[in-house]
Motif scaffolding. Structure first.
Motif, PDB file in Angstrom:
ATOM      1  N   GLY A  60       0.778  -1.229   0.000  1.00 68.00           N
ATOM      2  CA  GLY A  60       0.000   0.000   0.000  1.00 68.00           C
ATOM      3  C   GLY A  60       0.810   1.281   0.000  1.00 68.00           C
ATOM      4  N   ARG A  61       2.135   1.196   0.061  1.00 71.12           N
ATOM      5  CA  ARG A  61       2.985   2.390   0.023  1.00 71.12           C
ATOM      6  C   ARG A  61       3.098   2.904  -1.404  1.00 71.12           C
ATOM      7  NH1 ARG A  61       6.479   3.568   4.252  1.00 71.12           N
ATOM      8  NH2 ARG A  61       6.485   5.547   3.142  1.00 71.12           N
ATOM      9  N   ARG A  62       3.152   4.226  -1.556  1.00 72.01           N
ATOM     10  CA  ARG A  62       3.327   4.837  -2.872  1.00 72.01           C
ATOM     11  C   ARG A  62       4.741   5.344  -3.019  1.00 72.01           C
ATOM     12  NH1 ARG A  62      -0.012   9.355  -4.225  1.00 72.01           N
ATOM     13  NH2 ARG A  62       1.027   9.270  -6.210  1.00 72.01           N
ATOM     14  N   LEU A  63       5.355   4.997  -4.161  1.00 72.01           N
ATOM     15  CA  LEU A  63       6.697   5.443  -4.516  1.00 72.01           C
ATOM     16  C   LEU A  63       6.622   6.101  -5.883  1.00 72.01           C
ATOM     17  CD1 LEU A  63       8.737   2.236  -3.605  1.00 72.01           C
ATOM     18  CD2 LEU A  63       8.472   4.288  -2.222  1.00 72.01           C
ATOM     19  N   GLY A  64       7.587   6.944  -6.165  1.00 72.73           N
ATOM     20  CA  GLY A  64       7.610   7.587  -7.468  1.00 72.73           C
ATOM     21  C   GLY A  64       9.022   7.948  -7.887  1.00 72.73           C
ATOM     22  N   VAL A  65       9.168   8.191  -9.177  1.00 76.97           N
ATOM     23  CA  VAL A  65      10.426   8.665  -9.740  1.00 76.97           C
ATOM     24  C   VAL A  65      10.102   9.877 -10.605  1.00 76.97           C
ATOM     25  CG1 VAL A  65      12.378   8.137 -11.254  1.00 76.97           C
ATOM     26  CG2 VAL A  65      11.452   6.360  -9.748  1.00 76.97           C
ATOM     27  N   VAL A  66      10.792  10.990 -10.330  1.00 79.53           N
ATOM     28  CA  VAL A  66      10.651  12.194 -11.132  1.00 79.53           C
ATOM     29  C   VAL A  66      11.916  12.322 -11.965  1.00 79.53           C
ATOM     30  CG1 VAL A  66      10.359  14.696 -11.111  1.00 79.53           C
ATOM     31  CG2 VAL A  66       9.211  13.284  -9.375  1.00 79.53           C
ATOM     32  N   SER A  67      11.770  12.312 -13.302  1.00 76.31           N
ATOM     33  CA  SER A  67      12.906  12.422 -14.223  1.00 76.31           C
ATOM     34  C   SER A  67      12.991  13.851 -14.740  1.00 76.31           C
ATOM     35  CB  SER A  67      12.733  11.459 -15.399  1.00 76.31           C
ATOM     36  OG  SER A  67      12.662  10.136 -14.942  1.00 76.31           O
ATOM     37  N   HIS A  68      14.156  14.453 -14.554  1.00 78.09           N
ATOM     38  CA  HIS A  68      14.399  15.816 -15.016  1.00 78.09           C
ATOM     39  C   HIS A  68      15.112  15.771 -16.369  1.00 78.09           C
ATOM     40  CE1 HIS A  68      13.386  17.526 -11.041  1.00 78.09           C
ATOM     41  NE2 HIS A  68      13.893  16.385 -10.588  1.00 78.09           N
ATOM     42  N   HIS A  69      14.982  16.830 -17.154  1.00 81.57           N
ATOM     43  CA  HIS A  69      15.569  16.869 -18.499  1.00 81.57           C
ATOM     44  C   HIS A  69      17.082  16.715 -18.503  1.00 81.57           C
ATOM     45  CE1 HIS A  69      11.866  17.750 -20.519  1.00 81.57           C
ATOM     46  NE2 HIS A  69      11.611  18.740 -19.665  1.00 81.57           N
ATOM     47  N   HIS A  70      17.757  17.193 -17.481  1.00 82.89           N
ATOM     48  CA  HIS A  70      19.221  17.153 -17.452  1.00 82.89           C
ATOM     49  C   HIS A  70      19.788  15.843 -16.908  1.00 82.89           C
ATOM     50  CE1 HIS A  70      18.472  17.970 -13.311  1.00 82.89           C
ATOM     51  NE2 HIS A  70      18.191  19.245 -13.489  1.00 82.89           N
ATOM     52  N   GLY A  71      18.939  14.862 -16.639  1.00 83.04           N
ATOM     53  CA  GLY A  71      19.408  13.538 -16.230  1.00 83.04           C
ATOM     54  C   GLY A  71      19.193  13.196 -14.770  1.00 83.04           C
ATOM     55  N   ARG A  72      19.020  14.179 -13.910  1.00 85.46           N
ATOM     56  CA  ARG A  72      18.779  13.880 -12.497  1.00 85.46           C
ATOM     57  C   ARG A  72      17.414  13.233 -12.334  1.00 85.46           C
ATOM     58  NH1 ARG A  72      17.584  18.560  -8.573  1.00 85.46           N
ATOM     59  NH2 ARG A  72      15.560  17.592  -8.322  1.00 85.46           N
ATOM     60  N   ARG A  73      17.333  12.349 -11.369  1.00 88.50           N
ATOM     61  CA  ARG A  73      16.057  11.722 -11.037  1.00 88.50           C
ATOM     62  C   ARG A  73      15.874  11.815  -9.534  1.00 88.50           C
ATOM     63  NH1 ARG A  73      18.060   8.711 -15.242  1.00 88.50           N
ATOM     64  NH2 ARG A  73      16.643   8.510 -16.999  1.00 88.50           N
ATOM     65  N   ASP A  74      14.643  12.004  -9.113  1.00 83.82           N
ATOM     66  CA  ASP A  74      14.313  12.035  -7.696  1.00 83.82           C
ATOM     67  C   ASP A  74      13.475  10.812  -7.372  1.00 83.82           C
ATOM     68  OD1 ASP A  74      15.517  14.558  -7.271  1.00 83.82           O
ATOM     69  OD2 ASP A  74      13.713  15.572  -7.984  1.00 83.82           O
ATOM     70  N   LEU A  75      13.928  10.050  -6.395  1.00 83.62           N
ATOM     71  CA  LEU A  75      13.158   8.934  -5.869  1.00 83.62           C
ATOM     72  C   LEU A  75      12.279   9.510  -4.773  1.00 83.62           C
ATOM     73  CD1 LEU A  75      12.586   5.895  -5.724  1.00 83.62           C
ATOM     74  CD2 LEU A  75      14.492   5.723  -4.112  1.00 83.62           C
ATOM     75  N   VAL A  76      10.956   9.368  -4.918  1.00 81.45           N
ATOM     76  CA  VAL A  76      10.011   9.990  -4.003  1.00 81.45           C
ATOM     77  C   VAL A  76       9.286   8.911  -3.204  1.00 81.45           C
ATOM     78  CG1 VAL A  76       7.998  11.496  -3.822  1.00 81.45           C
ATOM     79  CG2 VAL A  76       9.684  11.881  -5.636  1.00 81.45           C
ATOM     80  N   ILE A  77       9.238   9.113  -1.887  1.00 76.88           N
ATOM     81  CA  ILE A  77       8.498   8.227  -0.991  1.00 76.88           C
ATOM     82  C   ILE A  77       7.344   9.055  -0.446  1.00 76.88           C
ATOM     83  CG2 ILE A  77       8.596   6.786   1.073  1.00 76.88           C
ATOM     84  CD1 ILE A  77      11.707   6.713   0.550  1.00 76.88           C
ATOM     85  N   TYR A  78       6.129   8.653  -0.785  1.00 76.80           N
ATOM     86  CA  TYR A  78       4.954   9.426  -0.397  1.00 76.80           C
ATOM     87  C   TYR A  78       4.541   9.121   1.038  1.00 76.80           C
ATOM     88  CZ  TYR A  78       4.577  10.690  -5.275  1.00 76.80           C
ATOM     89  OH  TYR A  78       4.841  11.184  -6.524  1.00 76.80           O
ATOM     90  N   ASP A  79       3.935  10.086   1.659  1.00 79.86           N
ATOM     91  CA  ASP A  79       3.424   9.966   3.022  1.00 79.86           C
ATOM     92  C   ASP A  79       2.232   9.007   3.014  1.00 79.86           C
ATOM     93  OD1 ASP A  79       2.047  10.330   5.476  1.00 79.86           O
ATOM     94  OD2 ASP A  79       2.924  12.331   5.669  1.00 79.86           O
TER      95      ASP A  79
END
Length: 148
Positions: A10-29
């Protein structure tokens, strides 16, 4: 671009991909699925390392599935021998796709799978090159990697 998924627990996770190559791994509340509890910025190299860690055990299985799903295609594993003309040279020097029609889809080194290696990936003696194509095309890649 953002990609989210929910785990079986039931946990939500995400990945935000930026144009310059960086990615953010997101852990939702867990109490507020629209709010993140934590975010970890990853460089392109760190993202690649994480995807290899998560996907390495499954890549060879997937290649077997692909081979059976697409009649006429095979997946071959070809060793880079110490006397290979490409040992120590970048994948791009082989021009394998252009010369043979087959695709190099991964390289296994020291039990680590390097999926979708880029043209600047340098082969080392002992690497196992995973190639997908017709039996003739993959045989041509083997000949190319062994004798140039």
């Amino acid at each position: 671009m953002r990609h989210d998924f929910q785990t079986r627990s039931g946990r939500r996770l995400g990945v935000v991909s930026h144009h310059h190559g960086r990615r953010d791994l997101v852990i939702y509340d867990p109490d507020d699925p629209d709010s993140s509890r934590d975010s970890i910025a990853l460089t392109a190299e760190e993202s690649d390392a994480l995807s290899e860690l998560l996907g390495a055990p499954h890549i060879v299985e997937k290649l077997a599935d692909i081979s059976s799903a697409f009649a006429g295609l095979v997946g071959e594993q070809i060793a880079i021998l110490p006397d290979s003309p490409f040992a120590g040279r970048p994948l791009g020097d082989t021009q394998a796709r252009t010369r043979t029609g087959a695709s190099i889809v991964a390289v296994v080194r020291d039990q680590i799978v390097h999926a979708s290696p880029r043209p600047d990936f340098r082969f080392e003696a002992g690497d196992i090159v995973v190639v997908v194509g017709t039996p003739e095309n993959t045989a041509s890649v083997a000949a190319l990697l062994h004798s140039g």
